[in-house]
Design a protein around this motif. Structure first.
Motif, PDB file in Angstrom:
ATOM      1  N   PRO A   1       1.302  11.016  15.674  1.00  0.00           N
ATOM      2  CA  PRO A   1       1.123   9.828  14.831  1.00  0.00           C
ATOM      3  C   PRO A   1       2.468   9.283  14.375  1.00  0.00           C
ATOM      4  O   PRO A   1       3.440  10.034  14.246  1.00  0.00           O
ATOM      5  N   PRO A   2       2.558   7.974  14.108  1.00  0.00           N
ATOM      6  CA  PRO A   2       3.820   7.400  13.624  1.00  0.00           C
ATOM      7  C   PRO A   2       4.168   7.941  12.249  1.00  0.00           C
ATOM      8  O   PRO A   2       3.301   8.108  11.384  1.00  0.00           O
ATOM      9  N   LEU A   3       5.444   8.210  12.033  1.00  0.00           N
ATOM     10  CA  LEU A   3       5.887   8.819  10.787  1.00  0.00           C
ATOM     11  C   LEU A   3       5.927   7.864   9.587  1.00  0.00           C
ATOM     12  O   LEU A   3       5.566   8.278   8.476  1.00  0.00           O
ATOM     13  N   PRO A   4       6.362   6.609   9.756  1.00  0.00           N
ATOM     14  CA  PRO A   4       6.489   5.746   8.565  1.00  0.00           C
ATOM     15  C   PRO A   4       5.217   5.593   7.739  1.00  0.00           C
ATOM     16  O   PRO A   4       5.278   5.736   6.505  1.00  0.00           O
ATOM     17  N   PRO A   5       4.038   5.315   8.351  1.00  0.00           N
ATOM     18  CA  PRO A   5       2.838   5.178   7.502  1.00  0.00           C
ATOM     19  C   PRO A   5       2.508   6.450   6.728  1.00  0.00           C
ATOM     20  O   PRO A   5       2.051   6.383   5.578  1.00  0.00           O
ATOM     21  N   LEU A   6       2.743   7.605   7.339  1.00  0.00           N
ATOM     22  CA  LEU A   6       2.465   8.866   6.664  1.00  0.00           C
ATOM     23  C   LEU A   6       3.393   9.065   5.467  1.00  0.00           C
ATOM     24  O   LEU A   6       2.954   9.414   4.371  1.00  0.00           O
ATOM     25  N   ALA A   7       4.693   8.846   5.686  1.00  0.00           N
ATOM     26  CA  ALA A   7       5.657   9.032   4.609  1.00  0.00           C
ATOM     27  C   ALA A   7       5.412   8.046   3.471  1.00  0.00           C
ATOM     28  O   ALA A   7       5.476   8.409   2.287  1.00  0.00           O
ATOM     29  N   ILE A   8       5.116   6.804   3.825  1.00  0.00           N
ATOM     30  CA  ILE A   8       4.857   5.794   2.794  1.00  0.00           C
ATOM     31  C   ILE A   8       3.594   6.154   2.020  1.00  0.00           C
ATOM     32  O   ILE A   8       3.530   5.961   0.795  1.00  0.00           O
ATOM     33  N   SER A   9       2.587   6.686   2.699  1.00  0.00           N
ATOM     34  CA  SER A   9       1.357   7.097   2.012  1.00  0.00           C
ATOM     35  C   SER A   9       1.635   8.194   1.003  1.00  0.00           C
ATOM     36  O   SER A   9       1.108   8.184  -0.116  1.00  0.00           O
ATOM     37  N   VAL A  10       2.470   9.155   1.396  1.00  0.00           N
ATOM     38  CA  VAL A  10       2.790  10.268   0.491  1.00  0.00           C
ATOM     39  C   VAL A  10       3.482   9.757  -0.769  1.00  0.00           C
ATOM     40  O   VAL A  10       3.079  10.084  -1.895  1.00  0.00           O
ATOM     41  N   ILE A  11       4.526   8.941  -0.587  1.00  0.00           N
ATOM     42  CA  ILE A  11       5.279   8.484  -1.763  1.00  0.00           C
ATOM     43  C   ILE A  11       4.462   7.511  -2.599  1.00  0.00           C
ATOM     44  O   ILE A  11       4.511   7.539  -3.832  1.00  0.00           O
ATOM     45  N   ALA A  12       3.651   6.660  -1.944  1.00  0.00           N
ATOM     46  CA  ALA A  12       2.844   5.692  -2.695  1.00  0.00           C
ATOM     47  C   ALA A  12       1.790   6.397  -3.538  1.00  0.00           C
ATOM     48  O   ALA A  12       1.651   6.118  -4.745  1.00  0.00           O
ATOM     49  N   LEU A  13       1.057   7.321  -2.931  1.00  0.00           N
ATOM     50  CA  LEU A  13       0.021   8.031  -3.670  1.00  0.00           C
ATOM     51  C   LEU A  13       0.625   8.901  -4.773  1.00  0.00           C
ATOM     52  O   LEU A  13       0.052   9.020  -5.868  1.00  0.00           O
ATOM     53  N   SER A  14       1.770   9.501  -4.494  1.00  0.00           N
ATOM     54  CA  SER A  14       2.419  10.347  -5.498  1.00  0.00           C
ATOM     55  C   SER A  14       2.859   9.529  -6.706  1.00  0.00           C
ATOM     56  O   SER A  14       2.662   9.946  -7.858  1.00  0.00           O
ATOM     57  N   MET A  15       3.455   8.370  -6.458  1.00  0.00           N
ATOM     58  CA  MET A  15       3.927   7.546  -7.564  1.00  0.00           C
ATOM     59  C   MET A  15       2.760   6.922  -8.336  1.00  0.00           C
ATOM     60  O   MET A  15       2.787   6.851  -9.570  1.00  0.00           O
ATOM     61  N   ILE A  16       1.729   6.478  -7.614  1.00  0.00           N
ATOM     62  CA  ILE A  16       0.567   5.888  -8.286  1.00  0.00           C
ATOM     63  C   ILE A  16      -0.145   6.938  -9.132  1.00  0.00           C
ATOM     64  O   ILE A  16      -0.672   6.637 -10.205  1.00  0.00           O
ATOM     65  N   SER A  17      -0.147   8.198  -8.664  1.00  0.00           N
ATOM     66  CA  SER A  17      -0.812   9.257  -9.430  1.00  0.00           C
ATOM     67  C   SER A  17      -0.118   9.503 -10.766  1.00  0.00           C
ATOM     68  O   SER A  17      -0.700  10.086 -11.679  1.00  0.00           O
ATOM     69  N   ILE A  18       1.136   9.057 -10.892  1.00  0.00           N
ATOM     70  CA  ILE A  18       1.878   9.197 -12.147  1.00  0.00           C
ATOM     71  C   ILE A  18       1.734   7.944 -13.006  1.00  0.00           C
ATOM     72  O   ILE A  18       1.462   8.025 -14.212  1.00  0.00           O
ATOM     73  N   MET A  19       1.893   6.775 -12.374  1.00  0.00           N
ATOM     74  CA  MET A  19       1.971   5.523 -13.139  1.00  0.00           C
ATOM     75  C   MET A  19       0.604   5.001 -13.579  1.00  0.00           C
ATOM     76  O   MET A  19       0.428   4.616 -14.745  1.00  0.00           O
TER      77      MET A  19
END
Length: 248
Positions: free
Chosen positions: A19-37
């Motif tokens: 699988p392409p790496l960018p969507p996976l990495a962006i999903s990790v950081i997006a979900l992690s940051m949203i889970s805080i904010m």
């Protein structure tokens, strides 16, 4: 560090690119940051309680903000899934690029452990949202401490292994810009030092220092890591930047 050049093999014999790496990495950081904010916004700006704070503050937060707590659980657990897939995908990519050293396997193990720790932390926090738990302050404190340990040192330290598992071959095999690989090694080192948080709580400041830049770092790697060894070689021979080589 390098082995068979897979780009010279017939198409039917080449390993799957994964699988392409960018969507996976962006999903990790997006979900992690949203889970805080997002939970903090829903809680009216009330910060998630620190495990080092007074028991009354911790118990009061979970009693007053059950919706924010369950949202934290949902997003944190969701983030653990693309992280595990990213670890597997980047391990496959590095193997495809001809890296045969232990680094990619170490990074894969670190990514899986970090993903599992994130899921376990979400599970402990989920238990805190159960109505019957809110009547037992001592259990709330215990579960909150366990959630912190799983989502703190037990997550950050293995995540450092994932970063190191990409940075070392990225540096030695010239698959990443030198500066990016060195930054990754520094972040991995900070993550390893964060092991001491277990014995020295004052070092807990190392957790966010390692966590958030490392999330941004794996996103950068997702875009800059070449898709094939031939692309990396062409970039090195022609003087093309790693960014351009990664697009080929």
């Amino acid at each position: 560090m390098t082995g068979t050049n897979f780009d010279t093999l017939p198409e039917t014999r080449r390993p799957q690119a994964g699988p392409p790496l960018p969507p996976l990495a962006i999903s990790v950081i997006a979900l992690s940051m949203i889970s805080i904010m997002l939970p903090m916004l829903l809680a009216g700006g009330a910060n998630y309680p620190s495990p080092f704070g007074p028991e009354e503050e911790i118990v009061g937060w979970f009693r007053m903000h059950p919706t924010s707590a369950i949202l934290t659980v949902l997003l944190q657990f969701a983030a653990s899934v693309p992280l595990a897939i990213y670890a597997a995908a980047v391990w496959s990519r590095l193997n495809r690029l001809g890296v045969r050293a232990p680094g990619p396997a170490i990074g894969f193990a670190g990514g899986i452990l970090a993903s599992a720790a994130m899921a376990v932390s979400a599970a402990f926090t989920w238990a805190l949202t159960r109505p019957e738990m809110l009547e037992h302050p001592e259990l709330i404190r215990l579960l909150h401490d366990l959630a912190f340990f799983a989502g703190g040192p037990a997550y950050v330290v293995p995540f450092g292994l994932l970063v190191a598992g990409i940075a070392v071959p990225g540096l030695l095999a010239r698959l990443l810009p030198r500066w990016l690989a060195i930054v990754g090694l520094v972040l991995a080192g900070i993550a390893m030092i964060a092991t001491l948080v277990v014995a020295i709580p004052e070092l807990a400041i190392l957790l966010p220092i390692a966590r958030f830049p490392s999330l941004a770092w794996i996103v950068a790697c997702a875009f800059l890591l070449p898709r094939s060894r031939a692309a990396a070689n062409r970039g090195a021979q022609s003087g093309v930047s790693t960014t351009e080589a990664a697009r080929r």
